[in-house]
Design a protein around this motif. Structure first.
Motif, PDB file in Angstrom:
ATOM      1  N   VAL A 136       8.807   3.485 -36.679  1.00 54.62           N
ATOM      2  CA  VAL A 136       8.474   3.250 -35.278  1.00 54.62           C
ATOM      3  C   VAL A 136       7.963   4.572 -34.718  1.00 54.62           C
ATOM      4  O   VAL A 136       8.674   5.586 -34.765  1.00 54.62           O
ATOM      5  CB  VAL A 136       9.684   2.760 -34.467  1.00 54.62           C
ATOM      6  CG1 VAL A 136       9.353   2.756 -32.977  1.00 54.62           C
ATOM      7  CG2 VAL A 136      10.085   1.361 -34.907  1.00 54.62           C
ATOM      8  N   TYR A 140       6.941   6.676 -31.480  1.00 57.58           N
ATOM      9  CA  TYR A 140       7.283   6.611 -30.058  1.00 57.58           C
ATOM     10  C   TYR A 140       6.665   7.797 -29.323  1.00 57.58           C
ATOM     11  O   TYR A 140       6.408   8.854 -29.894  1.00 57.58           O
ATOM     12  CB  TYR A 140       8.798   6.554 -29.853  1.00 57.58           C
ATOM     13  CG  TYR A 140       9.589   7.682 -30.466  1.00 57.58           C
ATOM     14  CD1 TYR A 140       9.919   8.814 -29.727  1.00 57.58           C
ATOM     15  CD2 TYR A 140      10.009   7.609 -31.791  1.00 57.58           C
ATOM     16  CE1 TYR A 140      10.658   9.849 -30.289  1.00 57.58           C
ATOM     17  CE2 TYR A 140      10.745   8.634 -32.361  1.00 57.58           C
ATOM     18  CZ  TYR A 140      11.062   9.747 -31.606  1.00 57.58           C
ATOM     19  OH  TYR A 140      11.782  10.781 -32.161  1.00 57.58           O
ATOM     20  N   TYR A 194       6.570   4.616 -24.853  1.00 55.30           N
ATOM     21  CA  TYR A 194       5.790   3.635 -25.607  1.00 55.30           C
ATOM     22  C   TYR A 194       6.194   3.668 -27.080  1.00 55.30           C
ATOM     23  O   TYR A 194       6.500   4.733 -27.627  1.00 55.30           O
ATOM     24  CB  TYR A 194       4.314   3.972 -25.466  1.00 55.30           C
ATOM     25  CG  TYR A 194       3.382   3.105 -26.290  1.00 55.30           C
ATOM     26  CD1 TYR A 194       2.944   1.877 -25.811  1.00 55.30           C
ATOM     27  CD2 TYR A 194       2.930   3.533 -27.542  1.00 55.30           C
ATOM     28  CE1 TYR A 194       2.079   1.090 -26.547  1.00 55.30           C
ATOM     29  CE2 TYR A 194       2.065   2.746 -28.292  1.00 55.30           C
ATOM     30  CZ  TYR A 194       1.646   1.530 -27.794  1.00 55.30           C
ATOM     31  OH  TYR A 194       0.793   0.738 -28.525  1.00 55.30           O
ATOM     32  N   THR A 195       6.180   2.501 -27.728  1.00 55.62           N
ATOM     33  CA  THR A 195       6.491   2.418 -29.150  1.00 55.62           C
ATOM     34  C   THR A 195       5.500   1.500 -29.860  1.00 55.62           C
ATOM     35  O   THR A 195       4.929   0.587 -29.249  1.00 55.62           O
ATOM     36  CB  THR A 195       7.910   1.869 -29.390  1.00 55.62           C
ATOM     37  OG1 THR A 195       8.016   0.561 -28.796  1.00 55.62           O
ATOM     38  CG2 THR A 195       8.974   2.787 -28.815  1.00 55.62           C
ATOM     39  N   THR A 196       5.316   1.754 -31.147  1.00 60.29           N
ATOM     40  CA  THR A 196       4.538   0.862 -31.997  1.00 60.29           C
ATOM     41  C   THR A 196       5.052   0.986 -33.424  1.00 60.29           C
ATOM     42  O   THR A 196       5.543   2.046 -33.821  1.00 60.29           O
ATOM     43  CB  THR A 196       3.024   1.149 -31.919  1.00 60.29           C
ATOM     44  OG1 THR A 196       2.298   0.106 -32.583  1.00 60.29           O
ATOM     45  CG2 THR A 196       2.664   2.495 -32.535  1.00 60.29           C
ATOM     46  N   ASN A 197       4.984  -0.096 -34.177  1.00 58.78           N
ATOM     47  CA  ASN A 197       5.552  -0.129 -35.523  1.00 58.78           C
ATOM     48  C   ASN A 197       4.461  -0.039 -36.585  1.00 58.78           C
ATOM     49  O   ASN A 197       3.348  -0.535 -36.393  1.00 58.78           O
ATOM     50  CB  ASN A 197       6.366  -1.417 -35.725  1.00 58.78           C
ATOM     51  CG  ASN A 197       5.545  -2.671 -35.505  1.00 58.78           C
ATOM     52  OD1 ASN A 197       4.889  -2.819 -34.477  1.00 58.78           O
ATOM     53  ND2 ASN A 197       5.575  -3.586 -36.472  1.00 58.78           N
ATOM     54  N   LYS A 219      -2.164   1.216 -32.352  1.00 59.47           N
ATOM     55  CA  LYS A 219      -1.211   1.786 -33.302  1.00 59.47           C
ATOM     56  C   LYS A 219      -1.213   3.314 -33.268  1.00 59.47           C
ATOM     57  O   LYS A 219      -0.266   3.941 -33.740  1.00 59.47           O
ATOM     58  CB  LYS A 219      -1.543   1.296 -34.715  1.00 59.47           C
ATOM     59  CG  LYS A 219      -1.348  -0.198 -34.931  1.00 59.47           C
ATOM     60  CD  LYS A 219       0.121  -0.587 -34.880  1.00 59.47           C
ATOM     61  CE  LYS A 219       0.333  -2.051 -35.213  1.00 59.47           C
ATOM     62  NZ  LYS A 219       1.776  -2.405 -35.249  1.00 59.47           N
ATOM     63  N   ALA A 271      -0.443   5.885 -31.318  1.00 59.94           N
ATOM     64  CA  ALA A 271       0.307   6.133 -30.085  1.00 59.94           C
ATOM     65  C   ALA A 271      -0.110   7.424 -29.394  1.00 59.94           C
ATOM     66  O   ALA A 271      -0.101   8.497 -29.991  1.00 59.94           O
ATOM     67  CB  ALA A 271       1.801   6.171 -30.390  1.00 59.94           C
ATOM     68  N   GLU A 299      10.260  -3.109 -37.174  1.00 60.69           N
ATOM     69  CA  GLU A 299      10.833  -3.249 -35.835  1.00 60.69           C
ATOM     70  C   GLU A 299       9.696  -3.221 -34.820  1.00 60.69           C
ATOM     71  O   GLU A 299       9.108  -2.177 -34.582  1.00 60.69           O
ATOM     72  CB  GLU A 299      11.817  -2.116 -35.563  1.00 60.69           C
ATOM     73  CG  GLU A 299      12.584  -2.245 -34.256  1.00 60.69           C
ATOM     74  CD  GLU A 299      13.644  -1.174 -34.126  1.00 60.69           C
ATOM     75  OE1 GLU A 299      13.498  -0.300 -33.250  1.00 60.69           O
ATOM     76  OE2 GLU A 299      14.608  -1.206 -34.912  1.00 60.69           O
ATOM     77  N   GLY A 321       7.093  -2.893 -31.810  1.00 61.81           N
ATOM     78  CA  GLY A 321       6.992  -1.983 -30.683  1.00 61.81           C
ATOM     79  C   GLY A 321       6.562  -2.711 -29.426  1.00 61.81           C
ATOM     80  O   GLY A 321       6.672  -3.942 -29.313  1.00 61.81           O
TER      81      GLY A 321
END
Length: 201
Positions: free
Chosen positions: A111, A113, A118-121, A162, A164, A177, A179
């Motif tokens: 993940v 962050y 903000y988050t993205t997997n 993606k 980030a 997980e 995001g």
């Protein structure tokens, strides 16, 4: 950022290397963010890699810049249908950071962050093997805040959500997980060549 399936963008012009459903943005670089651009000075920026690693570690701006540099030259692709060619980002390969923390054999995903939350997997396979960077510059100049400066994740072979902005770290996991955008209907991976824009694509 409000994106719908009805987004059509500009008239499509065929160009070699252009994924399906995309248009060439030319000299434009649209600014699209899920959050307000933060006022983040380089001196306040840090980058951490933890989770399933042997040695969790945090780098300051100076420490990250002391690592061997790397450059990406090519194209980037946004889920809102624009692509931009001839870009040049400078930074440090994600491989370099991962080599320092030594991921455990059980680590399969990460993940990413941001300093904004903000988050993205991403699968680890999309972050390794020279495919991803922590980018500090664009076209030889410091990366502008609206484009993710002082530093952003750069994963150019996937849709740009993606990559980030204002990246703060990577947490390595043994599972996927979702995001921010993935929890709001976007595809888990985001491959432009397979038009993986939305969940179910």
């Amino acid at each position: 950022m409000n994106v719908t399936r009805g987004f059509t963008g500009r008239p499509r012009v065929h160009r070699p290397g252009l994924p399906p459903g995309q248009y060439d943005a030319g000299d434009d670089w649209p600014v699209l963010s899920a959050e307000v651009t933060p006022d983040l000075a380089p001196a306040d920026w840090t980058f951490r890699v933890d989770g399933l690693v042997e040695e969790p570690r945090t780098w300051s701006w100076e420490q990250a810049h002391a690592l061997p540099g790397s450059v990406y030259e090519g194209a980037i692709h946004c889920v809102t249908s624009w692509s931009k060619f001839g870009v040049r980002f400078g930074g440090v390969s994600v491989d370099t950071f991962l080599a320092a923390v030594r991921p455990l054999p059980t680590a399969t995903h990460a993940v990413a962050y941001s300093h904004t939350g903000y988050t993205t997997n991403l699968p680890l396979t999309d972050l390794t093997g020279g495919k991803a960077w922590i980018a500090f510059s664009y076209d030889g100049r410091p990366l502008a805040p609206e484009h993710g400066g002082p530093a952003r994740l750069l994963v150019p072979h996937l849709y740009f959500w993606k990559s980030a902005k204002w990246v703060a770290g990577l947490k390595l996991l043994d599972h996927d997980e979702p995001g921010f955008w993935e929890q709001n209907g976007y595809h888990a991976r985001g491959n432009p060549w397979e038009e993986q824009r939305y969940s179910g694509d």
